[in-house]
Design a protein around this motif. Structure first.
Motif, short mmCIF file in Angstrom:
data_model
loop_
_atom_site.label_atom_id
_atom_site.label_comp_id
_atom_site.label_asym_id
_atom_site.label_seq_id
_atom_site.Cartn_x
_atom_site.Cartn_y
_atom_site.Cartn_z
N ARG B 38 0.84 -1.19 0.00
CA ARG B 38 0.00 0.00 0.00
C ARG B 38 0.88 1.24 0.00
O ARG B 38 1.68 1.45 0.89
CB ARG B 38 -0.88 0.00 1.24
N MET B 40 0.94 5.51 -0.52
CA MET B 40 0.23 6.78 -0.63
C MET B 40 0.99 7.64 -1.63
O MET B 40 2.16 7.96 -1.44
CB MET B 40 0.19 7.44 0.76
N THR B 42 1.05 11.14 -3.84
CA THR B 42 0.44 12.46 -3.94
C THR B 42 1.17 13.29 -4.99
O THR B 42 2.35 13.07 -5.29
CB THR B 42 0.51 13.21 -2.59
N CYS B 118 5.75 9.45 -2.95
CA CYS B 118 5.26 8.08 -2.83
C CYS B 118 5.73 7.53 -1.50
O CYS B 118 6.92 7.22 -1.34
CB CYS B 118 5.80 7.21 -3.97
N ASP B 119 4.85 7.46 -0.54
CA ASP B 119 5.23 6.97 0.79
C ASP B 119 4.59 5.62 1.01
O ASP B 119 3.36 5.49 1.00
CB ASP B 119 4.80 8.00 1.84
#
Lengths: 251, 251, 251, 251, 251, 251
Positions: B38, B40, B42, B118-119
């Protein structure tokens, strides 16, 4: 027909030379030249392995790549002075290490580390592929050194030869071993690391502000693998001569 | 016959989901999931460009990738606390940036920068390919946002879609979208970034302690490019819904 | 009468939610939300303790807080890329660690470390108090995990619950749980960490370009301690459900 | 009855001394002593303000706190050599800056910066509160210096005096101005920054491995605010003497 | 009588060679060899000067010295990877810069900077003195380059020649140009930087675990200054040949 | 005749004072003043030696020099905040350490380390020479302390006294102990570290934008060595008083 600025055919390498014994302290020390690109590749042997590998009985091979500030067309700043290694440097260091670990049986080293250093004295495109190709020769010399010192668990820890070459699409044509002026305007850029057994170790292809069809990838690989064949010949030829320094006697 | 631990066919992707509008401050914010991985992703818009690009009239796109310390099976140390970004992090950040710059006309942005972050919240293999695939969706949302704000020089700066997938050889079989347990023991590992026009942006293949024949490379590419087709479908489907937040009105 | 932008009463908390098992690798993983503020709080167990504590037979609990670059209204720069952790980050990390160490008997852990990570996914005021409140829930889950694995010297090492809330003076009124738009213009800002036994762990009150009378301090504490009561209820409620993942069996 | 090792009453400060003009280069330079704690506090004036404040017409005040390696009972390592400032140092530097900004009208400075440096020569507990108390005196001297040089927009930019003191619970008793041996075993530790108008600037109370009831907080504040009254008297007394160096003449 | 391991007389230099045009990108590039010590010295010209010198109309000369990791008998760690430049490196970089600034009229450069890089390829004692001596030759070539490009305000900005040599007391005897094995056990070690006008630029003498009488200092200076005379002859001889690359034409 | 701004003769030192027991935690703590230059010199004893020296049975002496930000005429930035130690700081730290190691038998310490810290409180030229001269006194006190604690293998590990002084050519005249205003415009600058046995430890002479004849070097040495004689007298006088704190009793 578009010809290359240096008069080469599209699938022709620049003049390749290896100077073994370029410096005397490391077990292996090679100056490799791919045309105007000149890289000093050394293989130094140190006792012990990194902490995470201690007690395994296995050796390790690590690599560091760097460009001297004056090696580039415009002087670049020194990473030690900036206090951090840049992303490109990191990435190439990791590539060189992975590539050479593909040919060596680390169990044969016992708990010793071979440190590969690739320092670019003059950059004219293809520094990473020259570095890998030269580092293989330095590594082979270091292995000869260790064998003479009776420090190997296995007499031949190198399972194959390693060489690398750059290919790219420039002016719409697939070309090999790009010098800086071609590299700077290539539409596609690929680095291929291969073995003399005809297998691949690494393939890194990048569209530079462009994308490329798979047919181009295939063409690039054809040219690259023909090129590495010539590099293996050159490596074999230079390694046919004896070790360039004084070998240790068995202790 | 060897089957995969999660019951998938060799050429089957894990369940792919995109949650647009995952957070509200960035112009584009997407949680992408490739099975248990997964990320995250942005896309934040800031005025101005880096110094070396000022005065060019062109925009810029930059990317940073990072793993949260708790995202890995064993907690990893925090790079901000160590005071330096590791080589792997650097390398993937550069890859994400290059990949997305391949689909965007930077001239259309004017002198503005899109920062992609992209974390990785949870890592289970394929974090870099999930990051690229999710970041494309976040980028598309950011472009929608900029268009609504009348800040683009060109109404459609994205020339194609971008997606990425990992492929590898595990247990002697070519497989797609490797989870951690397969990735950790893969003999060959390849990441492919492609466009929905069927072209390639990046191909990075690596033998992990092994080398591979060119036929394997071809097979890996076949599987990867079939996989990216499915990713483009998923991206298209999720982007068919309207922008997940409040769009600015033209100023 | 001045009302709050989100319609809340002065002494009313924002909606509080805890999502246990938000990620699967850490022993405790909780997404805590205080309105628009969202923090991922994890508790990871690792063997061993820092060097200065070795041989003591006691465990340790450490904490790191960080904001993702895209979590803020304007994207902020990444501390790992800057190469140093900022003062605010340092300060909050230390606060989180001290706060949670107040409720745990470190002797019960043996020489193991619990690492708390609080990563802010979205910031809208009160990130440090949300972090502490969420981290307590993650810690409670990690303790359940350790108990199931039979790794505790004492079956109940947690002596109390911990929660934290921000209070402040905004527009001349004492208010609780300030969102960003109130926090940015608060005249006085206070963070209170309390236990469910009605005692205090930390009180940090600051005049922001202003000073404040002691009567204001008293009023702020009244409101804060009523608020933490509600947070303890919410924690109790969410912790009444079983452990969100698979518990280990005793080894 | 438990008495304090140095014979003081529970609410009695250690001997407090200020040596103005301790060094000669800064506009304000004060050696402050709270018993065995000795801190060199200076206020240096420099032209210009940080980038984010340029063009505002407002000045700025910044503060840095540090301990000399030999100031502690056991020599501590030097932060410049370690290459990073520790969390505690960061936190105290921020506290000192916030505390002094509470008493100064930054508009009166024009776009100039006052840099406060608090360097601990000898540490025996309470270094941060001694630093704030001494720094106020150095700041007052720097303001006198700027006034003489006709560099202020407003003849009296200081709206109040600032002093700070530590209080804590030791051996179950509320005590003020803790030396190291008490501080190291205090159950509760609180630092209070106050103004001579009887208002508060900062209150930071911490249970050290313990929590504390609100009644204790109230008692600690009573004792602290009585203590700061005595510090304001001492500050007033020492500031009654003329500026300790040569004042500039109006340019 | 004690003789030197390499058969030299006490006051005899090792073989000295200069290879001009060693690399092609910098305006001056020289490989200098003092026996087994080999240093690549380059002089690169860049437009502009450091911020503190802007607007002065004067140029600047800066220098950086570094050892390649593989240059030493035992491989040393890479300073860019460690993230900081060591004290010895800093110290020698400063020495090289000061030494060369002694011979150049910086006003003649206009606001341009000459960056000297001295990278040690192989270390066998006397690396700093070899670096200075070789860097002078690189600097002379860079000046020839700038003159050809018509970029100098004054046709001859070099007022003298610069060379440096090490001397020391080894086995109780004053000797010149110490190789590593002598340097490592020298009782006194001195580096002398001199001009061809017979004056001194720098004298740095150090007792290594011993102190030395002034008479020894005098003797060391006698030997050193005779040695630098020979170095000036060697520099003159090599500089008598034309510039080793293509000179620019006046723009 | 040109006279010095402070009325001194060319060969006259500034007033020299030593305050022993300046702080109480280190075994030796001395405030040394050379006119307006004030340096706090401490000698702290810690158990153990650096890793490379362990098992040797020998002790070690290390030194760190630093300037407080407010010590200079214009406030300078703090090296811990910049995150790196500057070249000048490094260089002087190394000089102080080498100088003091010249007078001590490290075998007498056993495996203990003496850490010398020289922190400049106020700078007015000659900070490094004041630091060395003051550090010798602090070292002598630390030795007295160790002897009282019965921790020495040899009752008198100091073989001689150490002092240092600056000399230079200013306005064409050879002068001693230059204050800042002379130092800033000196044509030649030299630091001499000597022993009370009349021998030299370090000689560092530098032409500042100028070169100097050997006769000047000789004259500078004459003046410097006469100056260190006076410094030895001052050291002897101040060390004639008893140890300024409480000595330990033999354990």
């Amino acid at each position: 027909m578009t010809t290359r600025a240096d008069g080469r055919a599209d699938d022709e390498l620049r003049p390749i030379t290896f100077t073994r014994g370029f410096t005397t302290h490391p077990a292996g020390s090679v100056l490799v030249e791919f045309g105007g690109t000149r890289v000093m590749c050394t293989a130094s042997v140190t006792e012990g392995v990194p902490p995470w590998r201690r007690g395994s009985g296995l050796g390790w091979l690590t690599a560091e790549y760097a460009m001297l500030p004056s090696s580039t067309h415009e002087r670049s700043s020194r990473e030690s002075v900036k206090g951090r290694v840049g992303g490109r440097t990191h990435e190439i260091s990791r590539l060189v290490g992975r590539s050479l670990r593909a040919c060596i049986d680390l169990g044969a080293l016992g708990e010793n580390t071979i440190a590969i250093d690739c320092d670019v004295l003059q950059a004219d495109g293809g520094t990473r592929t020259a570095a890998i190709t030269g580092a293989y020769v330095a590594l082979a010399d270091a292995i000869t050194y260790l064998k003479a010192a009776d420090r190997l668990n296995d007499p031949q820890p190198l399972s194959c030869m390693i060489a690398a070459v750059s290919v790219g699409v420039v002016d719409g044509r697939v070309r090999i071993d790009l010098p800086y002026e071609e590299d700077a305007r290539a539409e596609v850029d690929m680095n291929v690391v291969a073995t003399d057994a005809g297998t691949l170790v690494e393939v890194q292809g990048t569209g530079e502000g462009a994308t490329f069809p798979r047919a181009t990838l295939d063409k690039l690989l054809d040219v690259a693998m023909a090129g590495t064949e010539k590099l293996f010949e050159a490596q074999r030829e230079v390694l046919a001569a004896p070790y360039p320094g004084t070998l240790p006697t068995k202790s």
